[in-house]
Design a protein around this motif. Structure first.
Motif, PDB file in Angstrom:
ATOM      1  N   ILE A 123       0.164   4.364  -0.419  1.00 11.02           N
ATOM      2  CA  ILE A 123      -0.385   5.500   0.322  1.00 11.02           C
ATOM      3  C   ILE A 123      -0.074   5.359   1.812  1.00 11.02           C
ATOM      4  O   ILE A 123       0.296   6.328   2.473  1.00 11.02           O
ATOM      5  CB  ILE A 123      -1.898   5.622   0.069  1.00 11.02           C
ATOM      6  CG1 ILE A 123      -2.141   5.930  -1.409  1.00 11.02           C
ATOM      7  CG2 ILE A 123      -2.526   6.679   0.950  1.00 11.02           C
ATOM      8  CD1 ILE A 123      -3.590   5.873  -1.820  1.00 11.02           C
ATOM      9  N   ALA A 124      -0.193   4.149   2.330  1.00 11.55           N
ATOM     10  CA  ALA A 124       0.106   3.925   3.749  1.00 11.55           C
ATOM     11  C   ALA A 124       1.590   4.126   4.032  1.00 11.55           C
ATOM     12  O   ALA A 124       1.962   4.702   5.067  1.00 11.55           O
ATOM     13  CB  ALA A 124      -0.329   2.528   4.169  1.00 11.55           C
ATOM     14  N   ASP A 162       0.847  -1.182   0.000  1.00  9.79           N
ATOM     15  CA  ASP A 162       0.000   0.000   0.000  1.00  9.79           C
ATOM     16  C   ASP A 162       0.889   1.241   0.000  1.00  9.79           C
ATOM     17  O   ASP A 162       1.448   1.627   1.024  1.00  9.79           O
ATOM     18  CB  ASP A 162      -0.911  -0.020   1.227  1.00  9.79           C
ATOM     19  CG  ASP A 162      -1.956   1.068   1.173  1.00  9.79           C
ATOM     20  OD1 ASP A 162      -2.069   1.753   0.135  1.00  9.79           O
ATOM     21  OD2 ASP A 162      -2.667   1.232   2.188  1.00  9.79           O
ATOM     22  N   GLU A 207      -6.222   7.019   9.175  1.00  8.36           N
ATOM     23  CA  GLU A 207      -6.935   6.328   8.102  1.00  8.36           C
ATOM     24  C   GLU A 207      -8.174   5.609   8.620  1.00  8.36           C
ATOM     25  O   GLU A 207      -9.190   5.560   7.937  1.00  8.36           O
ATOM     26  CB  GLU A 207      -6.006   5.341   7.398  1.00  8.36           C
ATOM     27  CG  GLU A 207      -5.032   6.002   6.465  1.00  8.36           C
ATOM     28  CD  GLU A 207      -4.209   5.005   5.684  1.00  8.36           C
ATOM     29  OE1 GLU A 207      -4.371   3.788   5.892  1.00  8.36           O
ATOM     30  OE2 GLU A 207      -3.387   5.451   4.861  1.00  8.36           O
ATOM     31  N   GLY A 257     -10.433   8.433   7.145  1.00  6.42           N
ATOM     32  CA  GLY A 257     -10.460   7.954   5.770  1.00  6.42           C
ATOM     33  C   GLY A 257      -9.063   7.867   5.188  1.00  6.42           C
ATOM     34  O   GLY A 257      -8.082   8.325   5.782  1.00  6.42           O
ATOM     35  N   ASP A 258      -8.988   7.295   3.980  1.00  6.93           N
ATOM     36  CA  ASP A 258      -7.683   7.017   3.375  1.00  6.93           C
ATOM     37  C   ASP A 258      -6.877   8.251   3.002  1.00  6.93           C
ATOM     38  O   ASP A 258      -5.660   8.251   3.075  1.00  6.93           O
ATOM     39  CB  ASP A 258      -7.867   6.159   2.121  1.00  6.93           C
ATOM     40  CG  ASP A 258      -8.304   4.753   2.459  1.00  6.93           C
ATOM     41  OD1 ASP A 258      -8.079   4.336   3.612  1.00  6.93           O
ATOM     42  OD2 ASP A 258      -8.868   4.085   1.581  1.00  6.93           O
ATOM     43  N   SER A 259      -7.516   9.312   2.586  1.00  6.46           N
ATOM     44  CA  SER A 259      -6.769  10.450   2.048  1.00  6.46           C
ATOM     45  C   SER A 259      -6.287  11.431   3.111  1.00  6.46           C
ATOM     46  O   SER A 259      -5.555  12.357   2.788  1.00  6.46           O
ATOM     47  CB  SER A 259      -7.640  11.199   1.043  1.00  6.46           C
ATOM     48  OG  SER A 259      -8.760  11.759   1.701  1.00  6.46           O
ATOM     49  N   ASN A 285      -0.533   7.355  11.282  1.00  6.38           N
ATOM     50  CA  ASN A 285      -1.161   7.274   9.963  1.00  6.38           C
ATOM     51  C   ASN A 285      -2.296   6.256   9.970  1.00  6.38           C
ATOM     52  O   ASN A 285      -3.362   6.513   9.413  1.00  6.38           O
ATOM     53  CB  ASN A 285      -0.121   6.906   8.905  1.00  6.38           C
ATOM     54  CG  ASN A 285      -0.697   6.926   7.527  1.00  6.38           C
ATOM     55  OD1 ASN A 285      -1.205   7.940   7.065  1.00  6.38           O
ATOM     56  ND2 ASN A 285      -0.645   5.785   6.855  1.00  6.38           N
ATOM     57  N   TRP A 286      -2.091   5.126  10.605  1.00  5.32           N
ATOM     58  CA  TRP A 286      -3.126   4.097  10.674  1.00  5.32           C
ATOM     59  C   TRP A 286      -4.352   4.615  11.431  1.00  5.32           C
ATOM     60  O   TRP A 286      -5.483   4.403  11.010  1.00  5.32           O
ATOM     61  CB  TRP A 286      -2.564   2.850  11.341  1.00  5.32           C
ATOM     62  CG  TRP A 286      -3.559   1.769  11.529  1.00  5.32           C
ATOM     63  CD1 TRP A 286      -4.102   0.966  10.569  1.00  5.32           C
ATOM     64  CD2 TRP A 286      -4.150   1.368  12.755  1.00  5.32           C
ATOM     65  NE1 TRP A 286      -4.980   0.091  11.135  1.00  5.32           N
ATOM     66  CE2 TRP A 286      -5.028   0.323  12.480  1.00  5.32           C
ATOM     67  CE3 TRP A 286      -4.007   1.798  14.072  1.00  5.32           C
ATOM     68  CZ2 TRP A 286      -5.769  -0.307  13.474  1.00  5.32           C
ATOM     69  CZ3 TRP A 286      -4.733   1.174  15.054  1.00  5.32           C
ATOM     70  CH2 TRP A 286      -5.610   0.137  14.740  1.00  5.32           C
TER      71      TRP A 286
END
Length: 127
Positions: free
Chosen positions: A14-15, A12, A94, A98-100, A90-91
């Motif tokens: 983005i992560a 991932d 998210e 949300g992801d962004s 970050n986790w």
């Protein structure tokens, strides 16, 4: 390189980017913690390396070079706790927002901690 493995796994991106940005923000923001972790790792590396030498003369002969090398390794390894906590930040973002949101808030945190660090250093130099 991934074609030689018998299984497939997905990274991932983005992560990973969000964790790195948050790690940088934490690394900049917690300067005293960063220096403490680096010093403790340096002390431990110097202590652990002493047991590799059987003679005191050989140990003293290469002391300066080894201590410089251990300081370098301690500086490199001091980023590991910040990467772990950056990934957790970050986790958490998210999961909650949300992801962004992980990367964008991480960039804002980097800018904020950078400004804070500049002000802290300016305050130290004026004292």
């Amino acid at each position: 390189m991934f074609d030689i493995l018998p299984f497939r796994f997905e990274l991932d991106k983005i992560a990973i980017a969000g964790a790195c940005v948050w790690s940088l923000a934490l690394y900049i923001g917690f300067a005293s913690t960063r220096e403490w972790v680096t010093e403790q790792l340096n002390r431990w590396f110097n202590f652990a390396e002493r047991f590799l030498y059987t003679s005191q003369s050989e140990f003293e002969k290469t002391r300066k070079a080894r201590e410089s090398q251990n300081a370098f390794y301690a500086s490199l390894f001091s980023i590991v706790p910040f990467i772990v906590f950056g990934a957790l930040c970050n986790w958490g973002l998210e999961i909650s927002l949300g992801d962004s949101w992980g990367i964008s808030t991480g960039i804002l945190a980097c800018m904020g901690t950078g400004i804070f660090e500049l002000g802290r250093r300016d305050g130290e130099s004026s004292d």
